[in-house]
Write a protein that holds these residues in place. Structure first.
Motif, PDB file in Angstrom:
ATOM      1  N   MET A   1       1.010  -1.242  -0.144  1.00  0.00           N
ATOM      2  CA  MET A   1      -0.019  -0.059   0.283  1.00  0.00           C
ATOM      3  C   MET A   1       1.256   1.396   0.154  1.00  0.00           C
ATOM      4  SD  MET A   1      -2.671   1.010   2.662  1.00  0.00           S
ATOM      5  CE  MET A   1      -3.264  -0.464   2.936  1.00  0.00           C
ATOM      6  N   LEU A   2       0.681   2.257  -0.774  1.00  0.00           N
ATOM      7  CA  LEU A   2       1.245   3.563  -0.419  1.00  0.00           C
ATOM      8  C   LEU A   2       1.394   4.156   0.198  1.00  0.00           C
ATOM      9  CD1 LEU A   2       3.650   4.955  -2.339  1.00  0.00           C
ATOM     10  CD2 LEU A   2       1.547   5.881  -4.002  1.00  0.00           C
ATOM     11  N   LEU A   3       1.871   5.195   0.514  1.00  0.00           N
ATOM     12  CA  LEU A   3       1.736   5.485   1.751  1.00  0.00           C
ATOM     13  C   LEU A   3       2.295   6.841   2.391  1.00  0.00           C
ATOM     14  CD1 LEU A   3       1.970   3.558   5.440  1.00  0.00           C
ATOM     15  CD2 LEU A   3      -0.146   4.224   3.837  1.00  0.00           C
ATOM     16  N   LYS A   4       2.238   7.844   2.689  1.00  0.00           N
ATOM     17  CA  LYS A   4       2.598   9.220   2.446  1.00  0.00           C
ATOM     18  C   LYS A   4       2.803   9.418   4.098  1.00  0.00           C
ATOM     19  CE  LYS A   4       2.548  14.529   1.283  1.00  0.00           C
ATOM     20  NZ  LYS A   4       1.713  15.452  -0.047  1.00  0.00           N
ATOM     21  N   ILE A   5       4.260  10.053   4.378  1.00  0.00           N
ATOM     22  CA  ILE A   5       4.474   9.881   5.465  1.00  0.00           C
ATOM     23  C   ILE A   5       4.059  11.537   5.830  1.00  0.00           C
ATOM     24  CG2 ILE A   5       6.108   9.962   6.741  1.00  0.00           C
ATOM     25  CD1 ILE A   5       5.547   7.260   5.627  1.00  0.00           C
ATOM     26  N   ILE A   6       3.711  11.079   7.948  1.00  0.00           N
ATOM     27  CA  ILE A   6       2.742  12.439   8.672  1.00  0.00           C
ATOM     28  C   ILE A   6       4.676  12.713   8.813  1.00  0.00           C
ATOM     29  CG2 ILE A   6       1.824  13.758  10.136  1.00  0.00           C
ATOM     30  CD1 ILE A   6      -0.406  11.058   9.079  1.00  0.00           C
ATOM     31  N   VAL A   7       5.346  11.909   9.885  1.00  0.00           N
ATOM     32  CA  VAL A   7       6.420  12.699  10.788  1.00  0.00           C
ATOM     33  C   VAL A   7       7.621  11.841  10.042  1.00  0.00           C
ATOM     34  CG1 VAL A   7       4.570  12.844  12.516  1.00  0.00           C
ATOM     35  CG2 VAL A   7       5.762  10.607  12.222  1.00  0.00           C
ATOM     36  N   GLY A   8       8.593  12.501  10.816  1.00  0.00           N
ATOM     37  CA  GLY A   8       9.829  11.396  10.026  1.00  0.00           C
ATOM     38  C   GLY A   8      10.233  10.365  10.172  1.00  0.00           C
ATOM     39  N   LEU A   9      10.186   9.249  10.102  1.00  0.00           N
ATOM     40  CA  LEU A   9      10.160   7.871   9.963  1.00  0.00           C
ATOM     41  C   LEU A   9      11.846   7.265   9.529  1.00  0.00           C
ATOM     42  CD1 LEU A   9       8.467   5.471  11.063  1.00  0.00           C
ATOM     43  CD2 LEU A   9       7.337   5.410   8.988  1.00  0.00           C
ATOM     44  N   SER A  10      12.127   6.253  10.441  1.00  0.00           N
ATOM     45  CA  SER A  10      13.410   5.324   9.415  1.00  0.00           C
ATOM     46  C   SER A  10      13.562   4.342  10.172  1.00  0.00           C
ATOM     47  CB  SER A  10      14.666   6.563  10.328  1.00  0.00           C
ATOM     48  OG  SER A  10      14.899   6.336  11.739  1.00  0.00           O
ATOM     49  N   GLY A  11      13.710   3.559   9.856  1.00  0.00           N
ATOM     50  CA  GLY A  11      13.926   1.946   9.627  1.00  0.00           C
ATOM     51  C   GLY A  11      15.855   1.531   9.257  1.00  0.00           C
ATOM     52  N   PRO A  12      15.362   0.196   9.188  1.00  0.00           N
ATOM     53  CA  PRO A  12      16.995  -0.331   8.241  1.00  0.00           C
ATOM     54  C   PRO A  12      17.330  -0.215   6.863  1.00  0.00           C
ATOM     55  CG  PRO A  12      15.711  -1.805   9.354  1.00  0.00           C
ATOM     56  CD  PRO A  12      14.606  -1.318   9.956  1.00  0.00           C
ATOM     57  N   GLU A  13      15.846  -0.282   6.490  1.00  0.00           N
ATOM     58  CA  GLU A  13      15.850   0.252   5.443  1.00  0.00           C
ATOM     59  C   GLU A  13      15.259   1.031   4.502  1.00  0.00           C
ATOM     60  OE1 GLU A  13      13.623  -3.345   3.510  1.00  0.00           O
ATOM     61  OE2 GLU A  13      14.579  -4.820   4.583  1.00  0.00           O
TER      62      GLU A  13
END
Length: 68
Positions: A1-13
Protein backbone atom coordinates in the motif's frame (compact mmCIF):
# COMPACT_ATOMS: atom_id res chain seq x y z
CA UNK A 1 0.00 0.00 0.00
CA UNK A 2 1.36 3.43 -0.90
CA UNK A 3 1.58 5.73 2.13
CA UNK A 4 2.39 9.39 2.58
CA UNK A 5 4.44 9.91 5.73
CA UNK A 6 3.26 12.54 8.21
CA UNK A 7 6.25 12.46 10.61
CA UNK A 8 9.92 11.60 10.27
CA UNK A 9 10.33 7.84 10.19
CA UNK A 10 13.40 5.66 9.81
CA UNK A 11 14.21 1.99 9.87
CA UNK A 12 16.93 -0.37 8.74
CA UNK A 13 15.86 -0.03 5.09
CA UNK A 14 14.56 3.55 4.87
CA UNK A 15 14.79 7.10 6.18
CA UNK A 16 11.65 9.13 5.43
CA UNK A 17 10.79 12.78 5.99
CA UNK A 18 7.28 14.22 6.33
CA UNK A 19 5.66 14.30 2.89
CA UNK A 20 7.64 11.35 1.50
CA UNK A 21 5.73 8.49 -0.12
CA UNK A 22 6.70 4.82 0.14
CA UNK A 23 5.17 1.43 -0.52
CA UNK A 24 4.58 -0.77 2.58
CA UNK A 25 3.09 -4.23 3.08
CA UNK A 26 -0.61 -3.99 4.02
CA UNK A 27 -0.18 -5.06 7.67
CA UNK A 28 2.67 -2.60 8.25
CA UNK A 29 0.77 0.13 6.41
CA UNK A 30 -2.30 -0.30 8.63
CA UNK A 31 -0.07 -0.19 11.73
CA UNK A 32 1.53 3.08 10.59
CA UNK A 33 -1.86 4.63 9.78
CA UNK A 34 -3.33 3.56 13.14
CA UNK A 35 -0.32 5.05 14.95
CA UNK A 36 -0.84 8.38 13.14
CA UNK A 37 2.50 8.22 11.32
CA UNK A 38 1.08 8.07 7.78
CA UNK A 39 -2.00 8.26 5.58
CA UNK A 40 -2.85 6.49 2.36
CA UNK A 41 -1.22 8.41 -0.49
CA UNK A 42 -4.48 8.82 -2.40
CA UNK A 43 -6.17 10.31 0.71
CA UNK A 44 -3.31 12.75 1.16
CA UNK A 45 -3.65 14.05 -2.40
CA UNK A 46 -7.37 14.68 -1.84
CA UNK A 47 -6.74 16.73 1.32
CA UNK A 48 -6.20 20.47 0.94
CA UNK A 49 -2.61 21.64 1.25
CA UNK A 50 -1.68 23.06 4.64
CA UNK A 51 -0.32 26.56 4.68
CA UNK A 52 2.76 27.39 6.68
CA UNK A 53 2.09 29.88 9.43
CA UNK A 54 4.69 32.20 10.85
CA UNK A 55 6.00 35.70 10.79
CA UNK A 56 6.21 37.56 7.53
CA UNK A 57 9.61 38.14 6.01
CA UNK A 58 10.52 41.57 7.39
CA UNK A 59 14.04 41.81 5.96
CA UNK A 60 14.21 44.43 3.20
CA UNK A 61 14.78 43.15 -0.31
CA UNK A 62 18.12 44.94 -0.46
CA UNK A 63 19.39 42.78 2.40
CA UNK A 64 20.30 45.82 4.50
CA UNK A 65 19.67 44.83 8.10
CA UNK A 66 20.50 48.30 9.44
CA UNK A 67 23.73 47.17 11.10
CA UNK A 68 26.82 49.17 10.24
Amino acid sequence: MLLKIIVGLSGPEFNLAPGDEREFEDTEAERLIDAGFAVKAEEASAAPAKTKKGKANVVPASGNSGAE
